[in-house]
Design an enzyme around this catalytic site. Sequence first.
Site, PDB file in Angstrom:
ATOM      1  N   ARG A  35       0.826  -1.222   0.000  1.00  0.00           N
ATOM      2  CA  ARG A  35       0.000   0.000   0.000  1.00  0.00           C
ATOM      3  C   ARG A  35       0.854   1.264   0.000  1.00  0.00           C
ATOM      4  O   ARG A  35       0.449   2.296  -0.540  1.00  0.00           O
ATOM      5  CB  ARG A  35      -0.940  -0.012   1.213  1.00  0.00           C
ATOM      6  CG  ARG A  35      -2.034   1.080   1.182  1.00  0.00           C
ATOM      7  CD  ARG A  35      -3.006   0.885   2.328  1.00  0.00           C
ATOM      8  NE  ARG A  35      -4.148   1.803   2.279  1.00  0.00           N
ATOM      9  CZ  ARG A  35      -4.384   2.770   3.173  1.00  0.00           C
ATOM     10  NH1 ARG A  35      -3.551   2.949   4.193  1.00  0.00           N
ATOM     11  NH2 ARG A  35      -5.442   3.551   3.062  1.00  0.00           N
ATOM     12  N   ILE A  61      -7.463   7.470  -0.801  1.00  0.00           N
ATOM     13  CA  ILE A  61      -7.289   6.026  -0.908  1.00  0.00           C
ATOM     14  C   ILE A  61      -8.138   5.418   0.204  1.00  0.00           C
ATOM     15  O   ILE A  61      -8.103   5.890   1.345  1.00  0.00           O
ATOM     16  CB  ILE A  61      -5.796   5.627  -0.770  1.00  0.00           C
ATOM     17  CG1 ILE A  61      -5.590   4.115  -0.949  1.00  0.00           C
ATOM     18  CG2 ILE A  61      -5.205   6.085   0.544  1.00  0.00           C
ATOM     19  CD1 ILE A  61      -4.119   3.699  -0.973  1.00  0.00           C
ATOM     20  N   SER A  62      -8.948   4.421  -0.113  1.00  0.00           N
ATOM     21  CA  SER A  62      -9.868   3.850   0.873  1.00  0.00           C
ATOM     22  C   SER A  62      -9.111   3.211   2.032  1.00  0.00           C
ATOM     23  O   SER A  62      -7.982   2.729   1.889  1.00  0.00           O
ATOM     24  CB  SER A  62     -10.762   2.792   0.219  1.00  0.00           C
ATOM     25  OG  SER A  62     -11.634   3.375  -0.714  1.00  0.00           O
ATOM     26  N   ALA A  63      -9.757   3.202   3.195  1.00  0.00           N
ATOM     27  CA  ALA A  63      -9.197   2.495   4.346  1.00  0.00           C
ATOM     28  C   ALA A  63      -9.061   1.011   4.010  1.00  0.00           C
ATOM     29  O   ALA A  63      -9.923   0.444   3.328  1.00  0.00           O
ATOM     30  CB  ALA A  63     -10.095   2.671   5.565  1.00  0.00           C
ATOM     31  N   PRO A  64      -7.998   0.367   4.494  1.00  0.00           N
ATOM     32  CA  PRO A  64      -7.818  -1.054   4.198  1.00  0.00           C
ATOM     33  C   PRO A  64      -9.020  -1.929   4.567  1.00  0.00           C
ATOM     34  O   PRO A  64      -9.341  -2.870   3.847  1.00  0.00           O
ATOM     35  CB  PRO A  64      -6.580  -1.418   5.026  1.00  0.00           C
ATOM     36  CG  PRO A  64      -5.787  -0.151   5.052  1.00  0.00           C
ATOM     37  CD  PRO A  64      -6.818   0.940   5.170  1.00  0.00           C
TER      38      PRO A  64
END
Length: 216
Positions: A35, A61-64
């Site tokens: 990431r 960027i989306s949270a994992p």
Amino acid sequence: MVDFEFERNSLVDDLKMRGYVTSKAVEDAMRRVPREEFLPADLREEAYVDSPLPIGEGQTISAPHMVAIMAENLDLKTGQKILEVGTGSGYHAAVCAEVIAPDGHIYSIERITSLASFAEDNLKRTGYAKLVTVILGDGSKGLPDHAPYDRIFVAAGAPEVPSPLTAQLAHGGKLLVPVGTRWYQDLIRVTRQGAKLEKENLGGCVFVPLVGEYGH
């Protein structure tokens, strides 16, 4: 010096414990995709905080954990053809590419030129460019040229399920899209069974607004 591999594995362990990662395929993908390589240089050390992070142009960027939720609920399989709406940094596409490799392919639409270039560079550097094609355009209209798709997922909140996307789903195909206001949405899964569309609400989420003809 940050040990990114250690932090990545620790995060995935935590996501498993919290019930977000449930399959071996998604677990392996999230352990493999770096990431940190999909973030601006000044944010790389924050790569394995379970939070969305800014990537420029008002996008994130989306949270994992959200990447894991979407990957698990798409029921990804090797060899599938996928449409992603909202490439962003390219990270989400890379995780999905790991699962559908080696014979699958992702077409990813991004409306912002600088982000499309950022994502392409990230995907090339990390070795995913052969599995992911980034296209500049209005993702709310889908991509008819390569339809139908086995899976479609949207990384932005729409006011309603965009009709062009359901039209581009293959029989048995699944679409994931956040639906709601500009500030809060429900994650909706649509499954096509012939002419019938089955809809499920998978719970609340927060995404940046989908911009385009069928967006906000």
